[in-house]
Every structure is written in C-alpha cells, then in structure tokens.
Design an enzyme around this catalytic site. Structure first.
Site, PDB file in Angstrom:
ATOM      1  N   GLY A  71       0.806  -1.215   0.000  1.00  0.00           N
ATOM      2  CA  GLY A  71       0.000   0.000   0.000  1.00  0.00           C
ATOM      3  C   GLY A  71       0.842   1.269   0.000  1.00  0.00           C
ATOM      4  O   GLY A  71       0.529   2.235  -0.692  1.00  0.00           O
ATOM      5  N   THR A  72       1.910   1.272   0.773  1.00  0.00           N
ATOM      6  CA  THR A  72       2.741   2.478   0.861  1.00  0.00           C
ATOM      7  C   THR A  72       3.322   2.827  -0.507  1.00  0.00           C
ATOM      8  O   THR A  72       3.285   3.981  -0.945  1.00  0.00           O
ATOM      9  CB  THR A  72       3.873   2.263   1.886  1.00  0.00           C
ATOM     10  N   GLN A 182      -7.885  -0.347   2.984  1.00  0.00           N
ATOM     11  CA  GLN A 182      -8.788  -0.920   3.990  1.00  0.00           C
ATOM     12  C   GLN A 182     -10.181  -1.182   3.422  1.00  0.00           C
ATOM     13  O   GLN A 182     -11.076  -1.600   4.169  1.00  0.00           O
ATOM     14  CB  GLN A 182      -8.894   0.003   5.216  1.00  0.00           C
ATOM     15  N   SER A 206      -3.353  -3.185  -0.802  1.00  0.00           N
ATOM     16  CA  SER A 206      -2.244  -3.867  -0.136  1.00  0.00           C
ATOM     17  C   SER A 206      -2.634  -5.324   0.105  1.00  0.00           C
ATOM     18  O   SER A 206      -3.722  -5.596   0.623  1.00  0.00           O
ATOM     19  CB  SER A 206      -1.967  -3.178   1.195  1.00  0.00           C
ATOM     20  N   GLY A 207      -1.743  -6.255  -0.247  1.00  0.00           N
ATOM     21  CA  GLY A 207      -2.063  -7.677  -0.121  1.00  0.00           C
ATOM     22  C   GLY A 207      -2.329  -8.112   1.308  1.00  0.00           C
ATOM     23  O   GLY A 207      -3.247  -8.890   1.571  1.00  0.00           O
ATOM     24  N   HIS A 208      -1.544  -7.567   2.262  1.00  0.00           N
ATOM     25  CA  HIS A 208      -1.646  -8.110   3.618  1.00  0.00           C
ATOM     26  C   HIS A 208      -2.842  -7.602   4.401  1.00  0.00           C
ATOM     27  O   HIS A 208      -3.011  -7.937   5.574  1.00  0.00           O
ATOM     28  CB  HIS A 208      -0.330  -7.925   4.395  1.00  0.00           C
ATOM     29  N   THR A 244      12.324  -6.751 -10.687  1.00  0.00           N
ATOM     30  CA  THR A 244      11.847  -8.120 -10.903  1.00  0.00           C
ATOM     31  C   THR A 244      10.589  -8.372 -10.078  1.00  0.00           C
ATOM     32  O   THR A 244      10.550  -8.056  -8.885  1.00  0.00           O
ATOM     33  CB  THR A 244      12.963  -9.117 -10.501  1.00  0.00           C
ATOM     34  N   CYS A 337       0.584   1.239  12.695  1.00  0.00           N
ATOM     35  CA  CYS A 337       1.796   1.817  12.128  1.00  0.00           C
ATOM     36  C   CYS A 337       2.334   2.923  13.027  1.00  0.00           C
ATOM     37  O   CYS A 337       3.425   3.409  12.852  1.00  0.00           O
ATOM     38  CB  CYS A 337       1.530   2.350  10.727  1.00  0.00           C
TER      39      CYS A 337
HETATM   40  N1  PLP Z   1      -3.062   2.827   3.578  1.00  0.00           N
HETATM   41  C1  PLP Z   1      -3.838   2.400   4.585  1.00  0.00           C
HETATM   42  C2  PLP Z   1      -5.219   2.939   4.721  1.00  0.00           C
HETATM   43  C3  PLP Z   1      -3.343   1.462   5.498  1.00  0.00           C
HETATM   44  O1  PLP Z   1      -4.119   1.037   6.508  1.00  0.00           O
HETATM   45  C4  PLP Z   1      -2.014   0.989   5.345  1.00  0.00           C
HETATM   46  C5  PLP Z   1      -1.449   0.061   6.336  1.00  0.00           C
HETATM   47  O2  PLP Z   1      -1.895  -0.039   7.457  1.00  0.00           O
HETATM   48  C6  PLP Z   1      -1.274   1.448   4.251  1.00  0.00           C
HETATM   49  C7  PLP Z   1      -1.826   2.373   3.395  1.00  0.00           C
HETATM   50  C8  PLP Z   1       0.122   0.943   4.013  1.00  0.00           C
HETATM   51  O3  PLP Z   1       0.073  -0.332   3.412  1.00  0.00           O
HETATM   52  P1  PLP Z   1       1.342  -1.299   3.477  1.00  0.00           P
HETATM   53  O4  PLP Z   1       1.436  -1.770   4.885  1.00  0.00           O
HETATM   54  O5  PLP Z   1       1.004  -2.410   2.519  1.00  0.00           O
HETATM   55  O6  PLP Z   1       2.505  -0.516   3.025  1.00  0.00           O
END
Ligand code: PLP
Length: 417
Positions: A71-72, A182, A206-208, A244, A337
């Site tokens: 996601g980041t 989310q 984001s996959g996780h 890659t 985070c």
């Molecule tokens: N955006 C949102 C709304 C999130 O909740 C998060 C992670 O908690 C992210 C972005 C970042 O995603 P990633 O952990 O895959 O970098």
C-alpha cells in the site's frame, strides 16, 4: 492459551488456499518472469493470470494493474507519479488536495511534495470522520492536479463518499486517487466505465490487508493516466514499476483477490448486515452495555463491517492494549503503524476528539476467521481489564468520588461522560 486476533486492519492472517497457491513459486517454479526460457514463461503466465484475476475483482483491464510492494508504494507511486511530471503551465505550481485522516503513506508523501513546491490542501473530516463533498468543492482550484482521499479509514473504518468525491474531481478535470487498502476485499470496487468507481483514476491495494502476504500490492492506473515511475531500472509493468516481479507474492495476491470476490458475493454489505458486521455489533453492544464511559468513534457514519474504534475514558489505550495482550487478545491503540508514538492519533484528533479521549481509544478489527465464541470471550476480558486500569486512574477515582458526594448532596450534580 489460544490467542484471539482482533487486529486485522494491521494485517490479516494468510488464507490456507493463498499459501498453497504461492508455495510452488518459491520452490519448483522459481523462474524470473522476464526470462525467455520455459521456467521464465511459467512464472510470466502465473503473473499474468494473477493480473487477470485482480482486474476481474476490480472490473478493470488487466493492463491497468501495476504490481507493487504494498500500500505504501502504491500510494507514493500514485502521488509522485502524477506530481513529478513536468508542469504544463510553468507559472503555476501543482495543487494536491488530500485529507487529514489519510494513512501516513499518503500524508507523509504529501508533506514531502510540499517541500518540492507542490501546494497541498488538507481537508478536515466532520465529527463522524467523513470528508464532506462540499469541503472538496470549496478547496478545488484551477491548478488542482490530483485529489487523494481514502476509501475506508484504517482506524475508524469510516467509509468515505468516494463516488461523489471522484465525480466532483472529474468535473474539475483533476485526477482522483483513492487509497483502498482498507476497503478492497471488504467493499465492492467496480472501476468499469459504468461502475460506481468509474471516476476513480488511481486506486491502491495492499495484499496483507486482504489475506495475502505482506510486501505485495497493486496500483490500479486508468488507461488514460500517464504516470512517471518512482524507480528507474527495467521495463517491468509497462515501464511503470521497474524491478523483478515478486512472482510468489503476486500469485498469492491473485488467489486472495479471487477468494475476496467469492466472499463478497456471499457477504455483500449492500444486502444487509453481514455475519462479520453482526459479530462487530455484538462486541460493541456488549461493551456499551457493560462498561461505563465508553463509546464508538464514527458510529453515525457508514463503516467497514470489521472495524470498531472504541474509547474508554479515564485510561491510556496503550496500557489497555498491553493488558489485553497479556490476556491473549491482540488489538491496537489507534493505528498499528503509529504504535510506540505517544501522540494522539491524527485521525481521531481531526475528528475533534480531545487528546485524552484519542489516547483512550483502541482499535478492534475482526477478520473473516473471527468467531462468536471469540467475541464472547473478549466481552468477558475487556470490561475486567478496563475496570482494573481505571482503579489506578486518578481522574476516574476523582470522578467516582465526586459522584458519591453528589449522591450524598443532591444539590451537586455530576455525570459520567
Ligand atoms: N493505507 C492504509 C489505509 C493502510 O491502513 C495501510 C497500512 O496499514 C497502508 C496504506 C500501508 O500499506 P502497506 O502496509 O502495505 O505498506
């Protein structure tokens, strides 16, 4: 002790089917998807199959899917990819509109862009955590290049009126990005030309957060949008993301998207409260009934079914998170985070919560694996933990003392907030 995991917004457990789909790509099918030989072609076919599956979930073209590391990266690629391009009218800087409730992946990218002379407007939510379309209308300027507003908030679960916000942005001829980290897999996401999200140009996943491994992600980039790459290197991902491919991770994300789509068909939030929402509501109602001076942030707004932002006044959330951890329950204080930071959550503060209430808020987020028995156990453990911590709280004890005095002297009134 069997632990109870109620922190799915921080990360979701891997689905067994996802693990099984991914496993062979670490061992027997380890080829580089760019290699010409058969092992490379096998990997390439798996990557393209995953791309097709994710495109199917999002109702978009496979060519509009860019694989990232999460996601980041997707958020950064969206913002820098648009704003790092040469300006058409050199006299005016670019203008970005975002909000004060975004994840730091967007907020800190915006702060960085400000240092690069991009003008940034941060919209405030209302008291329920919703960004009102009228606020966006007021903030738009002729030089607004991109608007970035999340689909669902990671701390409160509050769902933003993305359809209206994206339509307003489109009418102003600006680009619309949404951080759907989310929301994806929890809410329908139809990006097709006739779909609800047709005015969304860029969308991060984001996959996780959807039962695939950490370090996997997607940025949807609508065909009409030109993007400057963040990384310079090979020509992977149609020159939008050099490096890659993480073949095993991409295969896993593809499988997770397939399962998310199935799950959403069976658990469509539009068709009434889902099983997950019923469990979350059971927890909330149980806590409100048992615990004094507690409440739910964003309760009057539409929310993702799995998330609850709960405040317990007169205690520190960090202490409660630790107390619950010792009893086998995983939750987080504000956003995972940010844990370790003493600052109250920027999301809750911008909704108008006092610093004390923001610091008294925990986030409980359920997963598809959460059971009724786990919720019932949590309903016995959380009230006890709250009561123990409050015994040590000077403000709680003072309040209780003054209430007792009030009862003795009816002229003095007081209430527990
Ligand atoms: N955006 C949102 C709304 C999130 O909740 C998060 C992670 O908690 C992210 C972005 C970042 O995603 P990633 O952990 O895959 O970098």
């Amino acid at each position: 002790m069997q632990r109870i995991y109620l922190d799915a917004n921080a990360t979701t457990p891997l689905l067994p089917e996802v693990y099984e789909a991914m496993r062979p790509f670490w061992i027997e099918h380890f080829g580089n998807a760019s290699s010409i030989h058969q092992q490379g072609q096998y990997a390439r076919a798996a990557v393209e199959h995953a791309r097709d599956t994710i495109a199917h979930m999002l109702h978009c073209r496979a060519s509009e899917i860019v694989f990232t590391s999460g996601g980041t990266e997707s958020d950064n690629l969206a913002l820098f990819g648009i704003l790092n391009q040469p300006r058409v009218a050199l006299s005016e800087p670019y203008h970005l509109i975002t909000t004060n409730i975004e994840h730091h992946a967007v907020l800190h990218a915006a702060h960085q862009l400000e240092k690069q002379a991009v003008e940034v407007t941060y919209l405030e939510p209302d008291a329920d955590g919703v960004i009102q379309p009228t606020a966006l209308l007021k903030a738009l300027r002729p030089n607004t290049r991109i608007v970035s507003i999340m689909l669902a908030n990671n701390e409160t679960g509050v769902i933003q009126p993305i359809i209206a916000l994206a339509a307003i942005t489109k009418a102003a001829r600006a680009i619309f990005h949404t951080d759907a980290v989310q929301g994806a897999g929890k809410l329908p996401t139809d990006l097709s030309p006739h779909g609800e999200l047709r005015d969304v140009d860029l969308l991060s996943i984001s996959g996780h957060k959807m039962y695939a491994p950490q370090g996997t992600g997607v940025l949807f980039v609508r065909r009409s949008i030109r993007l400057a790459p963040l990384f310079h290197g090979g020509t992977h991902e149609r020159q939008r993301r050099a490096g890659t491919e993480n073949v095993a991770g991409i295969v896993a994300l593809g499988k997770a998207a397939e399962l998310a789509q199935q799950w959403l068909t069976e658990n469509n939030p539009a068709a009434g409260p889902t099983q997950l929402a019923n469990l979350r509501n059971r927890l909330e109602q149980g806590l409100l009934a048992q615990v004094e001076a507690c409440g739910i942030n964003g309760i009057d707004a539409p929310r993702t079914a799995n998330t609850s932002s709960l405040y317990f006044d007169h205690l520190e959330a960090e202490a409660l998170v630790i107390a619950l951890d010792l009893k086998g329950i995983s939750v987080s204080g504000g956003s995972a985070c940010q844990s370790g930071a003493a600052e109250p959550s920027h999301v809750l503060s911008s909704m108008g919560l006092s610093p004390a209430r923001a610091r008294a808020t925990i986030r409980v987020s359920l997963s598809r694996f959460t059971t009724e028995a786990e919720i019932d156990t949590a309903l016995t453990i959380i009230p006890t933990a709250v009561a123990r911590l409050r015994e040590l709280s000077p403000s709680w004890n003072n309040l209780k003392k003054s209430l007792k005095l009030d009862q003795a002297e009816p002229s003095l009134t007081g209430s527990v907030t």
